[in-house]
Design a protein around this motif. Structure first.
Motif, PDB file in Angstrom:
ATOM      1  N   THR A  87       0.794  -1.238   0.000  1.00 31.70           N
ATOM      2  CA  THR A  87       0.000   0.000   0.000  1.00 31.70           C
ATOM      3  C   THR A  87       0.830   1.295   0.000  1.00 31.70           C
ATOM      4  OG1 THR A  87      -0.115  -0.166   2.398  1.00 31.70           O
ATOM      5  CG2 THR A  87      -2.017  -0.985   1.181  1.00 31.70           C
ATOM      6  N   ALA A  88       2.161   1.178   0.162  1.00 31.85           N
ATOM      7  CA  ALA A  88       2.990   2.390   0.329  1.00 31.85           C
ATOM      8  C   ALA A  88       2.797   3.440  -0.767  1.00 31.85           C
ATOM      9  CB  ALA A  88       4.464   1.998   0.411  1.00 31.85           C
ATOM     10  N   CYS A  89       2.736   3.019  -2.026  1.00 34.54           N
ATOM     11  CA  CYS A  89       2.610   3.990  -3.126  1.00 34.54           C
ATOM     12  C   CYS A  89       1.307   4.750  -3.015  1.00 34.54           C
ATOM     13  CB  CYS A  89       2.630   3.291  -4.480  1.00 34.54           C
ATOM     14  SG  CYS A  89       4.260   2.796  -4.946  1.00 34.54           S
ATOM     15  N   ALA A 158      11.017   0.893  -6.944  1.00 37.65           N
ATOM     16  CA  ALA A 158      11.934  -0.244  -7.114  1.00 37.65           C
ATOM     17  C   ALA A 158      12.297  -0.860  -5.754  1.00 37.65           C
ATOM     18  CB  ALA A 158      13.179   0.205  -7.865  1.00 37.65           C
ATOM     19  N   SER A 159      11.383  -0.758  -4.801  1.00 39.79           N
ATOM     20  CA  SER A 159      11.667  -1.228  -3.435  1.00 39.79           C
ATOM     21  C   SER A 159      11.880  -2.739  -3.330  1.00 39.79           C
ATOM     22  CB  SER A 159      10.526  -0.823  -2.497  1.00 39.79           C
ATOM     23  OG  SER A 159      10.525   0.575  -2.347  1.00 39.79           O
ATOM     24  N   HIS A 160      11.435  -3.481  -4.359  1.00 37.16           N
ATOM     25  CA  HIS A 160      11.686  -4.930  -4.391  1.00 37.16           C
ATOM     26  C   HIS A 160      12.848  -5.248  -5.343  1.00 37.16           C
ATOM     27  CE1 HIS A 160       7.400  -6.510  -3.123  1.00 37.16           C
ATOM     28  NE2 HIS A 160       7.933  -5.701  -2.238  1.00 37.16           N
ATOM     29  N   PHE A 180      13.441   3.817  -3.837  1.00 38.37           N
ATOM     30  CA  PHE A 180      13.836   2.574  -3.167  1.00 38.37           C
ATOM     31  C   PHE A 180      13.525   2.636  -1.678  1.00 38.37           C
ATOM     32  CE2 PHE A 180      16.623   2.751  -6.845  1.00 38.37           C
ATOM     33  CZ  PHE A 180      16.710   1.423  -7.265  1.00 38.37           C
ATOM     34  N   SER A 181      13.219   1.487  -1.106  1.00 35.50           N
ATOM     35  CA  SER A 181      13.152   1.334   0.350  1.00 35.50           C
ATOM     36  C   SER A 181      14.378   0.535   0.780  1.00 35.50           C
ATOM     37  CB  SER A 181      11.894   0.555   0.726  1.00 35.50           C
ATOM     38  OG  SER A 181      11.995   0.090   2.072  1.00 35.50           O
ATOM     39  N   PHE A 182      14.934   0.860   1.943  1.00 31.89           N
ATOM     40  CA  PHE A 182      16.020   0.065   2.537  1.00 31.89           C
ATOM     41  C   PHE A 182      15.570  -0.538   3.861  1.00 31.89           C
ATOM     42  CE2 PHE A 182      18.432   3.488   0.177  1.00 31.89           C
ATOM     43  CZ  PHE A 182      18.772   2.693  -0.907  1.00 31.89           C
ATOM     44  N   HIS A 311       2.141 -11.970  -0.326  1.00 28.22           N
ATOM     45  CA  HIS A 311       2.397 -10.565  -0.667  1.00 28.22           C
ATOM     46  C   HIS A 311       1.595 -10.179  -1.901  1.00 28.22           C
ATOM     47  CE1 HIS A 311       5.867 -11.926   1.662  1.00 28.22           C
ATOM     48  NE2 HIS A 311       5.898 -10.692   2.106  1.00 28.22           N
ATOM     49  N   TYR A 312       0.342  -9.700  -1.672  1.00 30.32           N
ATOM     50  CA  TYR A 312      -0.227  -9.296  -0.397  1.00 30.32           C
ATOM     51  C   TYR A 312      -1.625  -9.867  -0.308  1.00 30.32           C
ATOM     52  CZ  TYR A 312       3.884  -6.420  -0.513  1.00 30.32           C
ATOM     53  OH  TYR A 312       5.188  -6.031  -0.592  1.00 30.32           O
ATOM     54  N   PRO A 313      -2.085 -10.212   0.893  1.00 25.47           N
ATOM     55  CA  PRO A 313      -3.366 -10.920   1.008  1.00 25.47           C
ATOM     56  C   PRO A 313      -4.582 -10.084   0.599  1.00 25.47           C
ATOM     57  CG  PRO A 313      -2.308 -10.630   3.178  1.00 25.47           C
ATOM     58  CD  PRO A 313      -1.383 -10.043   2.177  1.00 25.47           C
TER      59      PRO A 313
HETATM   60  C1  LIG Z   1       8.745  -1.845   1.346  1.00 20.42           C
HETATM   61  C2  LIG Z   1       8.017  -1.228   0.212  1.00 20.42           C
HETATM   62  C3  LIG Z   1       7.783   0.159   0.101  1.00 20.42           C
HETATM   63  C4  LIG Z   1       8.036   1.172   1.165  1.00 20.42           C
HETATM   64  O1  LIG Z   1       8.981   1.009   1.999  1.00 20.42           O
HETATM   65  P1  LIG Z   1       9.167   1.604   3.469  1.00 20.42           P
HETATM   66  O2  LIG Z   1      10.632   1.831   3.489  1.00 20.42           O
HETATM   67  O3  LIG Z   1       8.701   0.546   4.393  1.00 20.42           O
HETATM   68  O4  LIG Z   1       8.406   2.873   3.575  1.00 20.42           O
HETATM   69  C5  LIG Z   1       7.218   0.629  -1.053  1.00 20.42           C
HETATM   70  N1  LIG Z   1       6.824  -0.195  -2.032  1.00 20.42           N
HETATM   71  C6  LIG Z   1       7.012  -1.515  -1.974  1.00 20.42           C
HETATM   72  C7  LIG Z   1       6.582  -2.351  -3.116  1.00 20.42           C
HETATM   73  C8  LIG Z   1       7.580  -2.077  -0.837  1.00 20.42           C
HETATM   74  O5  LIG Z   1       7.719  -3.414  -0.746  1.00 20.42           O
END
Ligand SMILES: *Cc1c(COP(=O)(O)O)cnc(C)c1O
Length: 388
Positions: A87-89, A158-160, A180-182, A311-313
């Protein structure tokens, strides 16, 4: 045999000496947020992704949000996002005051398509966020074409997909800006939250830096004209990321090896791996299969000590936060949410663990589970641990 869904301990063991040295360095009172350590990582991450600029942020969600804000996306605008993602986006879109418009995905890759994006464009559309879900880059060439004809911005989540490529180019470098997320569970993870945006657009990077940290000089002199925020990457996380970045390619190669072993061991047993486009090279953040017996399989794996995830239910567009009267049905996304299962996946997964997981899946699907009488209700809490 216990097979955790994800295990950080062996990654840290591998880096023990570097991490000890790092702690000696960052515990000196230089600058804890921002400063040289952050700038060093920012330039390393820009270079890794073949971009000129990188702006570190305090999370991946912030990376998307600050990018949208810097692009001027806000109230009255629509932003196209896939229904099949974290849901982050969508949250970043609503935080800047815009409206997320959810689109369906391709049934074989479960990724956003150019046709889906094209059909969702309206005069209010300001941007599209392409998500490289599970680590496999989406077809940015086709989606970018549709976006440029419509005159809307394309950005990537591109967080994945740290280290994944599309036609040989890094995920995150395929659009105006790559976010990106770290988070510790990602392919490149810090010890807490962190994120970054990479771009070749110097002006966009400058604007993201402006919104990332309120302008203190202006604030102190009473000239604060734009509402600021505080979303910086801190020096400790940046130092960890610089250490771990050296191992990213090796760890991604280990994930690829693990996926290939899973594929061989599971061939013909009735679970389908989510397909990867031949032009894409996945970072294998998650190893996702589809099966009609998902819930039963997951519960019986848990009995055997194997943590699988989903990912994700619940797809984004079906979350109460985003579900409006006008929310479309997304049949491919909704069907997938019932059938997807993420197998244990991390670089240090051993051959024995992979074979145990695959063998257990085969036994379950052959209808001869060793624990057919297990009380399913008791298994739920264990299975839930693998989510998130
Ligand atoms: C983890 C993730 C995010 C956001 O990451 P956070 O660092 O937890 O805010 C965004 N999009 C996707 C697809 C993610 O898996």
């Amino acid at each position: 045999m216990r097979v955790p869904f994800f295990d950080l301990a062996p990654m840290h063991d591998e880096l023990r000496e570097d991490l000890d040295r790092l702690w000696a360095r960052v515990s000196h009172p230089e600058s804890f947020v921002g400063g040289e350590t952050v700038e060093r990582f920012e330039s390393q991450w820009a270079e890794y992704n073949s971009r000129s600029c990188c702006v570190g942020t305090d999370s991946g969600t912030s990376a998307v949000e600050l990018t949208l804000a810097a692009l001027g996306v806000g109230a009255g605008d629509e932003v196209i996002v896939p229904g099949n993602t974290f849901t982050a986006c969508a949250e970043a879109v609503t935080t800047v005051g815009a409206k997320p418009v959810f689109v369906d995905v391709d049934p074989s890759t479960l990724l956003m398509t150019s046709a889906g994006v094209g059909a969702a464009i309206t005069p209010r559309t300001a941007a599209v966020i392409v998500v490289h879900l599970y680590g496999q880059p989406a077809n940015v060439d086709a989606i970018g074409e549709v976006a440029s004809v419509a005159g809307i911005a394309m950005i990537e989540d591109a967080s994945h997909a740290h280290g994944a490529t599309w036609q040989g180019r890094p995920a995150g470098s395929l659009s105006l800006a790559g976010c990106f997320s770290f988070h510790p569970g990602k392919n490149l993870g810090s010890f807490g939250d962190g994120g970054a945006v990479v771009t070749n657009d110097f002006d966009l990077a400058r604007k993201i830096r402006l919104v990332r940290k309120r302008d203190r000089v202006r604030q102190l002199s009473g000239n604060s004209s734009i509402p600021g925020t505080n979303r910086r990457l801190d020096a400790f996380q940046a130092a960890i990321l610089s250490v771990k970045l050296k191992r990213l390619d090796a760890w991604n190669a280990a994930r690829t090896r693990a996926v290939n072993r899973y594929r061989m061991a599971l061939a013909g047993c009735g679970v389908e791996f989510v397909a990867t486009d031949p032009r894409a090279c996945s970072s294998h953040h998650l190893a996702v299969v589809q099966t009609d017996h998902r819930d039963r399989l997951r519960q019986l794996l848990a009995v055997e000590g194997i943590s699988a995830g989903v990912h994700y239910p619940v797809p984004c567009h079906r979350q109460p936060a985003f579900e409006a009267e006008s929310t479309p049905r997304l049949p491919v996304t909704e069907r997938a949410a019932q059938r997807i299962l993420s197998l244990p996946m991390f670089p240090h997964l051993t051959d024995e663990q992979i074979d145990w997981v695959a063998g257990t899946i085969r036994r379950v699907l052959d209808g001869v589970p060793r624990v057919a009488s297990a009380n399913v209700a008791e298994l739920r809490p264990l299975a839930r641990m693998a989510e998130g």
